[in-house]
Scaffold this motif. Sequence first.
Motif, PDB file in Angstrom:
ATOM      1  N   GLY A   7       0.815  -1.195   0.000  1.00 40.31           N
ATOM      2  CA  GLY A   7       0.000   0.000   0.000  1.00 40.31           C
ATOM      3  C   GLY A   7       0.860   1.261   0.000  1.00 40.31           C
ATOM      4  N   ILE A   8       0.387   2.258  -0.693  1.00 41.23           N
ATOM      5  CA  ILE A   8       1.112   3.522  -0.751  1.00 41.23           C
ATOM      6  C   ILE A   8       0.424   4.498   0.199  1.00 41.23           C
ATOM      7  CG2 ILE A   8       1.769   5.444  -2.232  1.00 41.23           C
ATOM      8  CD1 ILE A   8       1.931   3.437  -4.535  1.00 41.23           C
ATOM      9  N   ASN A   9       1.123   4.824   1.271  1.00 40.21           N
ATOM     10  CA  ASN A   9       0.608   5.761   2.260  1.00 40.21           C
ATOM     11  C   ASN A   9       1.778   6.508   2.894  1.00 40.21           C
ATOM     12  OD1 ASN A   9       1.716   3.988   4.185  1.00 40.21           O
ATOM     13  ND2 ASN A   9      -0.186   2.802   4.249  1.00 40.21           N
ATOM     14  N   ALA A  10       1.510   7.285   3.899  1.00 40.05           N
ATOM     15  CA  ALA A  10       2.553   8.109   4.524  1.00 40.05           C
ATOM     16  C   ALA A  10       3.628   7.252   5.185  1.00 40.05           C
ATOM     17  CB  ALA A  10       1.930   9.052   5.540  1.00 40.05           C
ATOM     18  N   ALA A  11       3.232   6.135   5.790  1.00 39.12           N
ATOM     19  CA  ALA A  11       4.205   5.283   6.473  1.00 39.12           C
ATOM     20  C   ALA A  11       5.175   4.639   5.481  1.00 39.12           C
ATOM     21  CB  ALA A  11       3.484   4.207   7.276  1.00 39.12           C
ATOM     22  N   THR A  12       4.649   4.152   4.355  1.00 40.39           N
ATOM     23  CA  THR A  12       5.536   3.541   3.366  1.00 40.39           C
ATOM     24  C   THR A  12       6.403   4.608   2.682  1.00 40.39           C
ATOM     25  OG1 THR A  12       3.796   3.596   1.674  1.00 40.39           O
ATOM     26  CG2 THR A  12       4.052   1.556   2.931  1.00 40.39           C
ATOM     27  N   GLY A  39      14.612   0.133   1.706  1.00 45.92           N
ATOM     28  CA  GLY A  39      13.280   0.261   2.299  1.00 45.92           C
ATOM     29  C   GLY A  39      12.221  -0.368   1.421  1.00 45.92           C
ATOM     30  N   ILE A  40      12.362  -0.221   0.097  1.00 48.09           N
ATOM     31  CA  ILE A  40      11.425  -0.867  -0.830  1.00 48.09           C
ATOM     32  C   ILE A  40      11.543  -2.378  -0.702  1.00 48.09           C
ATOM     33  CG2 ILE A  40      10.892  -1.226  -3.272  1.00 48.09           C
ATOM     34  CD1 ILE A  40      11.694   1.677  -3.749  1.00 48.09           C
ATOM     35  N   LEU A  41      12.766  -2.875  -0.621  1.00 47.22           N
ATOM     36  CA  LEU A  41      12.963  -4.321  -0.454  1.00 47.22           C
ATOM     37  C   LEU A  41      12.353  -4.816   0.853  1.00 47.22           C
ATOM     38  CD1 LEU A  41      16.643  -4.712  -1.698  1.00 47.22           C
ATOM     39  CD2 LEU A  41      14.534  -5.212  -2.940  1.00 47.22           C
ATOM     40  N   VAL A  42      12.496  -4.049   1.909  1.00 47.31           N
ATOM     41  CA  VAL A  42      11.911  -4.429   3.203  1.00 47.31           C
ATOM     42  C   VAL A  42      10.393  -4.482   3.103  1.00 47.31           C
ATOM     43  CG1 VAL A  42      11.507  -3.610   5.558  1.00 47.31           C
ATOM     44  CG2 VAL A  42      13.815  -3.621   4.626  1.00 47.31           C
ATOM     45  N   LEU A  75       8.270  -7.859   3.525  1.00 43.74           N
ATOM     46  CA  LEU A  75       7.218  -8.029   4.541  1.00 43.74           C
ATOM     47  C   LEU A  75       5.888  -8.427   3.908  1.00 43.74           C
ATOM     48  CD1 LEU A  75       7.953  -5.046   6.927  1.00 43.74           C
ATOM     49  CD2 LEU A  75       8.190  -7.472   7.435  1.00 43.74           C
ATOM     50  N   ALA A  76       5.589  -7.892   2.722  1.00 42.72           N
ATOM     51  CA  ALA A  76       4.348  -8.250   2.035  1.00 42.72           C
ATOM     52  C   ALA A  76       4.360  -9.726   1.633  1.00 42.72           C
ATOM     53  CB  ALA A  76       4.144  -7.359   0.810  1.00 42.72           C
ATOM     54  N   VAL A  77       5.497 -10.195   1.125  1.00 40.29           N
ATOM     55  CA  VAL A  77       5.602 -11.621   0.751  1.00 40.29           C
ATOM     56  C   VAL A  77       5.515 -12.492   1.990  1.00 40.29           C
ATOM     57  CG1 VAL A  77       7.184 -13.364  -0.189  1.00 40.29           C
ATOM     58  CG2 VAL A  77       6.857 -11.194  -1.388  1.00 40.29           C
TER      59      VAL A  77
END
Length: 90
Positions: A61-66, A77-80, A84-86
Motif C-alpha cells: 500500500g502507498i501511504n505516509a508510512a511507506t 526500504g522498498i525491499l523491506v 514483509l508483504a511476501v
Amino acid sequence: MEHPENLLWIIGAAVLLFAISFLEKKAEWFLNLVLRSVFGVIFMYFLNWGIEILGFTVAVGINAATALTVGILGFPGILVLYGLAVYHML
C-alpha cells in the motif's frame, strides 16, 4: 574598547553565517528525504502495477508510512516493504 558596536556586528555576522550553514545542511537533508520518498512512491506504484499484470497478489500500500520508510531507507526500504508483504502472504 573604542567602538563596541563593531564587535556586536562581527558577532552578529558570525552567528548569522553559522545559522545559514546549519539550516543549509538541514534543508539538504530534508530535500533528500522528500525526493527519495517521491521517487520511491513512484517506483512502488509501477512495481505494484507490474506485479498485478503478472497475476500476483502481493502489493504494498502507498501511504505516509511507506513513503517515510522509503524516504529514510531508500531502495533497501522498498525491499523491506515487499519482503514483509511476501512474508505476510505466506
